[in-house]
Motif scaffolding. Structure first.
Motif, PDB file in Angstrom:
ATOM      1  N   ARG A   1       2.943  15.370   4.999  1.00  0.00           N
ATOM      2  CA  ARG A   1       2.630  14.660   6.302  1.00  0.00           C
ATOM      3  C   ARG A   1       1.988  13.255   5.816  1.00  0.00           C
ATOM      4  O   ARG A   1       2.186  12.264   6.312  1.00  0.00           O
ATOM      5  CB  ARG A   1       1.250  15.439   6.598  1.00  0.00           C
ATOM      6  N   ILE A   2       1.327  13.110   4.725  1.00  0.00           N
ATOM      7  CA  ILE A   2       1.172  11.863   4.050  1.00  0.00           C
ATOM      8  C   ILE A   2       2.176  10.963   3.669  1.00  0.00           C
ATOM      9  O   ILE A   2       2.194   9.832   4.211  1.00  0.00           O
ATOM     10  CB  ILE A   2       0.011  12.115   2.650  1.00  0.00           C
TER      11      ILE A   2
ATOM     12  N   LEU B   1       1.743  10.218  -5.032  1.00  0.00           N
ATOM     13  CA  LEU B   1       2.122  11.358  -4.080  1.00  0.00           C
ATOM     14  C   LEU B   1       3.513  12.096  -4.861  1.00  0.00           C
ATOM     15  O   LEU B   1       3.464  13.382  -4.844  1.00  0.00           O
ATOM     16  CB  LEU B   1       2.666  10.834  -2.727  1.00  0.00           C
ATOM     17  N   THR B   2       4.402  11.471  -5.241  1.00  0.00           N
ATOM     18  CA  THR B   2       5.434  12.281  -5.958  1.00  0.00           C
ATOM     19  C   THR B   2       5.091  12.953  -6.876  1.00  0.00           C
ATOM     20  O   THR B   2       5.598  14.128  -7.462  1.00  0.00           O
ATOM     21  CB  THR B   2       6.406  11.095  -6.524  1.00  0.00           C
ATOM     22  N   THR B   3       3.987  12.357  -8.009  1.00  0.00           N
ATOM     23  CA  THR B   3       3.398  13.105  -9.275  1.00  0.00           C
ATOM     24  C   THR B   3       2.641  14.471  -8.738  1.00  0.00           C
ATOM     25  O   THR B   3       3.021  15.426  -9.098  1.00  0.00           O
ATOM     26  CB  THR B   3       2.767  12.351 -10.052  1.00  0.00           C
TER      27      THR B   3
ATOM     28  N   LEU C   1       4.888  11.206   5.217  1.00  0.00           N
ATOM     29  CA  LEU C   1       5.669  10.525   6.576  1.00  0.00           C
ATOM     30  C   LEU C   1       4.871   9.534   7.125  1.00  0.00           C
ATOM     31  O   LEU C   1       5.237   8.398   7.613  1.00  0.00           O
ATOM     32  CB  LEU C   1       5.468  11.805   7.388  1.00  0.00           C
ATOM     33  N   ILE C   2       3.481   9.623   6.831  1.00  0.00           N
ATOM     34  CA  ILE C   2       2.555   8.420   7.465  1.00  0.00           C
ATOM     35  C   ILE C   2       2.782   6.999   6.537  1.00  0.00           C
ATOM     36  O   ILE C   2       2.848   6.045   7.289  1.00  0.00           O
ATOM     37  CB  ILE C   2       1.081   9.116   7.588  1.00  0.00           C
ATOM     38  N   VAL C   3       2.980   7.438   5.478  1.00  0.00           N
ATOM     39  CA  VAL C   3       3.100   6.178   4.575  1.00  0.00           C
ATOM     40  C   VAL C   3       4.505   5.498   4.923  1.00  0.00           C
ATOM     41  O   VAL C   3       4.636   4.224   5.140  1.00  0.00           O
ATOM     42  CB  VAL C   3       3.029   6.496   3.004  1.00  0.00           C
ATOM     43  N   SER C   4       5.410   6.344   5.248  1.00  0.00           N
ATOM     44  CA  SER C   4       6.928   6.020   5.593  1.00  0.00           C
ATOM     45  C   SER C   4       6.728   4.924   6.964  1.00  0.00           C
ATOM     46  O   SER C   4       7.663   3.934   7.042  1.00  0.00           O
ATOM     47  CB  SER C   4       7.856   7.059   5.718  1.00  0.00           C
ATOM     48  N   GLU C   5       5.931   5.377   7.989  1.00  0.00           N
ATOM     49  CA  GLU C   5       5.847   4.619   8.991  1.00  0.00           C
ATOM     50  C   GLU C   5       5.244   3.293   8.773  1.00  0.00           C
ATOM     51  O   GLU C   5       5.564   2.477   9.645  1.00  0.00           O
ATOM     52  CB  GLU C   5       4.910   5.543   9.980  1.00  0.00           C
ATOM     53  N   PHE C   6       4.447   3.101   7.790  1.00  0.00           N
ATOM     54  CA  PHE C   6       4.101   1.709   7.620  1.00  0.00           C
ATOM     55  C   PHE C   6       4.980   0.950   7.126  1.00  0.00           C
ATOM     56  O   PHE C   6       4.942  -0.351   7.508  1.00  0.00           O
ATOM     57  CB  PHE C   6       2.847   2.178   6.195  1.00  0.00           C
ATOM     58  N   LEU C   7       6.169   1.583   6.459  1.00  0.00           N
ATOM     59  CA  LEU C   7       7.089   0.483   6.040  1.00  0.00           C
ATOM     60  C   LEU C   7       7.796  -0.112   7.294  1.00  0.00           C
ATOM     61  O   LEU C   7       8.767  -0.920   7.012  1.00  0.00           O
ATOM     62  CB  LEU C   7       8.244   1.208   5.182  1.00  0.00           C
ATOM     63  N   ILE C   8       7.840   0.567   8.657  1.00  0.00           N
ATOM     64  CA  ILE C   8       8.464  -0.244   9.510  1.00  0.00           C
ATOM     65  C   ILE C   8       7.781  -1.631   9.847  1.00  0.00           C
ATOM     66  O   ILE C   8       8.679  -2.274  10.366  1.00  0.00           O
ATOM     67  CB  ILE C   8       8.399   0.735  10.751  1.00  0.00           C
TER      68      ILE C   8
ATOM     69  N   VAL D   1       0.764  -1.047   0.035  1.00  0.00           N
ATOM     70  CA  VAL D   1      -0.004  -0.002  -0.163  1.00  0.00           C
ATOM     71  C   VAL D   1       0.870   1.289   0.120  1.00  0.00           C
ATOM     72  O   VAL D   1       0.639   2.124  -0.648  1.00  0.00           O
ATOM     73  CB  VAL D   1      -0.988   0.013   1.199  1.00  0.00           C
ATOM     74  N   ALA D   2       1.866   1.310   0.937  1.00  0.00           N
ATOM     75  CA  ALA D   2       2.767   2.409   0.871  1.00  0.00           C
ATOM     76  C   ALA D   2       3.669   2.793  -0.439  1.00  0.00           C
ATOM     77  O   ALA D   2       3.701   4.061  -0.913  1.00  0.00           O
ATOM     78  CB  ALA D   2       3.768   2.089   2.193  1.00  0.00           C
ATOM     79  N   HIS D   3       4.002   1.656  -1.121  1.00  0.00           N
ATOM     80  CA  HIS D   3       4.643   2.040  -2.440  1.00  0.00           C
ATOM     81  C   HIS D   3       3.854   2.410  -3.496  1.00  0.00           C
ATOM     82  O   HIS D   3       3.822   3.303  -4.231  1.00  0.00           O
ATOM     83  CB  HIS D   3       5.289   0.661  -2.919  1.00  0.00           C
ATOM     84  N   GLU D   4       2.077   1.803  -3.319  1.00  0.00           N
ATOM     85  CA  GLU D   4       1.540   2.510  -4.237  1.00  0.00           C
ATOM     86  C   GLU D   4       0.926   3.722  -4.141  1.00  0.00           C
ATOM     87  O   GLU D   4       0.581   4.502  -5.070  1.00  0.00           O
ATOM     88  CB  GLU D   4       0.186   1.494  -4.273  1.00  0.00           C
ATOM     89  N   ILE D   5       0.788   4.350  -2.798  1.00  0.00           N
ATOM     90  CA  ILE D   5       0.530   5.395  -2.470  1.00  0.00           C
ATOM     91  C   ILE D   5       1.354   6.562  -2.852  1.00  0.00           C
ATOM     92  O   ILE D   5       1.318   7.788  -3.299  1.00  0.00           O
ATOM     93  CB  ILE D   5       0.184   5.782  -1.131  1.00  0.00           C
ATOM     94  N   ARG D   6       2.985   6.121  -2.581  1.00  0.00           N
ATOM     95  CA  ARG D   6       3.958   6.910  -2.871  1.00  0.00           C
ATOM     96  C   ARG D   6       4.049   7.551  -4.389  1.00  0.00           C
ATOM     97  O   ARG D   6       4.619   8.716  -4.536  1.00  0.00           O
ATOM     98  CB  ARG D   6       5.149   6.220  -2.281  1.00  0.00           C
TER      99      ARG D   6
END
Length: 516
Positions: free
Chosen positions: A336-337, A306-308, A339-346, A298-303
């Protein structure tokens, strides 16, 4: 007839009378002699052919006569032992006790004892002895010693005793609970291990004192063992005397009698409480692994979008000078989004972090300041007390802040009508810090409490269950632990324990930690 004739006739009658008496005496003595000889022969047969050793011994302890069995026990013939003291054939360690018993015989008392005889070939022969005094005119003149070879019996008794001792040690010191029951379920024997396992006392042991939910299943398994005469197995819970339940895994083995009926049932039970906990942890770990994989995807799909989006917002920002504040807000929210997505990666992979010496009290104060406006809007008063002497820990500040935000927000959401939320920081000892967060919310049930921290388990209608799971993981990564207690209608208490920063134990001010 004159006087002379009468006198002669009287003498003749007296002569015949004496001859008759002499004949009667001879017949009596001959009959008596025959009986004595017969009795002697009988006694000889009894003594000589007896299966026991019979010795006639005088008061000084010397053998006057012995039957042939003396040769089997000592290796010497009856002639060789005659005139020798009986004690000369006894082993040194038994001579004293043998002498004591032989002295007792002189007091006109029958005695019994056991002793070891040394055979002429050096073999030790154990005998059981009975001594009977020989009385003549109520005076003890000697004694009969009657002995039997009990070597085989003593060997068997010793082997049996050793076997019983071996199995007693095994059964009483095994961690398994071994019991013997009749077909009605009454316990006939139980090892002492049940006292260690569940704290039961033997006088109130009831094997079927099981959890009400497990009773029918256990009863059916026991019935099947009796009816089908085949082994059966059941898993069930039994109460511990100190409270709570422990889980047993039991296997019953039927013992059949000569008529093929179940006479007894051997039950071997094992405490699998810890194993069940381990299984639950493995299931929980598997759920966490799946959650991590899902979070990573999910994090990779959202990122990617987000980059675009961020790129186009920056492009618009550079060309539109009139709405800069809106673009700044958009960029801030996009960050902020991210950062939240990055936290999922832990959850999905090891993450490199900086652990620094930080003051937990300061981290909590900043967190409370951040959430205070929202708390005021919900009529919630947050009170913080720092009762610690030192609240420095080795930590990753942002992750601890994330834990505190999640837990405080959980407490606030549990108080929809407002209330007080109290935070206390104190020292357990010189090595441990205790953070306590207490709310006055609706609370959770004991069943829900057991599942808190599991992925996707939540008591909120719109929750995902991942927030508290991440809190558990972060605190575990900091070598701490979380303990939660709650009662319906009484609120919830969250206890966090973290190791205090130890100057002498730190190799450097900063240290890199890999968090699995």
């Amino acid at each position: 007839m004159d006087q002379t004739e009468r006198w002669k006739k009287g003498l003749l009658m007296l002569y015949f009378f004496l001859i008759f008496l002499l004949l009667l005496s001879w017949i009596f003595l001959w009959t008596l002699f025959k009986r004595v000889v017969e009795t002697k022969d009988k006694l000889h047969s009894i003594v000589e052919l007896n299966s026991a050793l019979i010795c006639e011994i005088d008061l000084k302890g010397f053998i006057l006569h012995a039957n042939p069995l003396i040769e089997d026990i000592t290796g010497y013939t009856t002639h060789e032992v005659k005139g020798k003291p009986f004690s000369s054939f006894i082993s040194e360690e038994d001579k004293e006790i043998t002498g004591e018993y032989l002295e007792i015989i002189k007091q006109d008392t029958v005695s019994h004892f056991e002793a070891t005889v040394i055979h002429c070939n050096g073999k030790h022969v154990q005998i059981g002895v009975k001594c009977i005094p020989i009385r003549i005119k109520k005076k003890v003149m000697g004694y009969y010693l009657i002995a039997k070879d009990i070597t085989r019996r003593k060997t068997m008794e010793k082997a049996l005793s050793e076997s019983e001792e071996k199995y007693r040690l095994i059964t009483e010191n095994t961690s398994d609970f071994i019991a013997l029951a009749d077909p009605q379920g009454k316990i006939l024997y139980a090892t002492q291990s049940h006292q260690c396992i569940a704290g039961f006392q033997e006088n109130n042991l009831s094997y079927f004192s099981v959890h009400p939910e497990d009773w029918e299943r256990v009863k059916q398994v026991f019935k099947d063992i009796v009816v089908d005469k085949t082994p059966g197995q059941a898993e069930y819970r039994v109460p511990h005397v100190n409270g709570g339940w422990i889980t047993f895994e039991s296997r019953g083995m039927p013992i059949l009698n000569d008529r093929g009926r179940v006479e007894k049932i051997v039950i071997v039970s094992r405490d699998i409480t810890e194993r069940k906990k381990t299984d639950e942890l493995l299931i929980k770990s598997e759920k966490l692994s799946v959650a991590g994989q899902l979070a990573a995807g999910v994090a990779h799909e959202i990122r990617n979008p987000l980059t675009t989006l961020r790129g186009f917002v920056q492009l618009l920002q550079s060309s539109d000078k009139g709405n800069q504040k809106y673009y700044d807000i958009m960029l801030s929210e996009l960050d902020r989004i991210n950062l939240i997505v990055s936290e999922f990666l832990i959850l999905s992979k090891p993450h490199l972090r900086h652990f620094d010496r930080k003051d937990v009290a300061n981290i909590l104060e900043s967190t409370v300041a951040l959430l205070d406006p929202q708390a005021n809007m919900q009529n919630i008063r947050i009170e913080m007390n720092n009762d610690s002497n030192s609240s420095f820990v080795n930590c990753e500040e942002n992750h601890l802040k994330q834990v505190f935000i999640n837990l405080i927000k959980n407490g606030m959401e549990a108080m929809p009508n407002g209330g007080n939320l109290k935070i206390t920081v104190r020292n357990v000892d010189a090595q441990q810090l205790h953070i306590e967060i207490v709310d006055e919310g609706v609370g959770v049930s004991s069943e829900q409490l057991k599942r808190l921290g599991e992925p996707f388990f939540t008591t909120k209608s719109t929750g995902t269950g991942l927030g508290l799971m991440i809190c558990y993981k972060i605190i575990t990564d900091h070598n701490g632990k979380i303990a939660i207690t709650s009662e319906i209608g009484e609120g919830t208490t969250v206890n966090i324990f973290l190791p205090l920063y130890q100057e002498v134990k730190q190799e450097a001010e900063e240290k890199l930690h890999y968090v699995e």
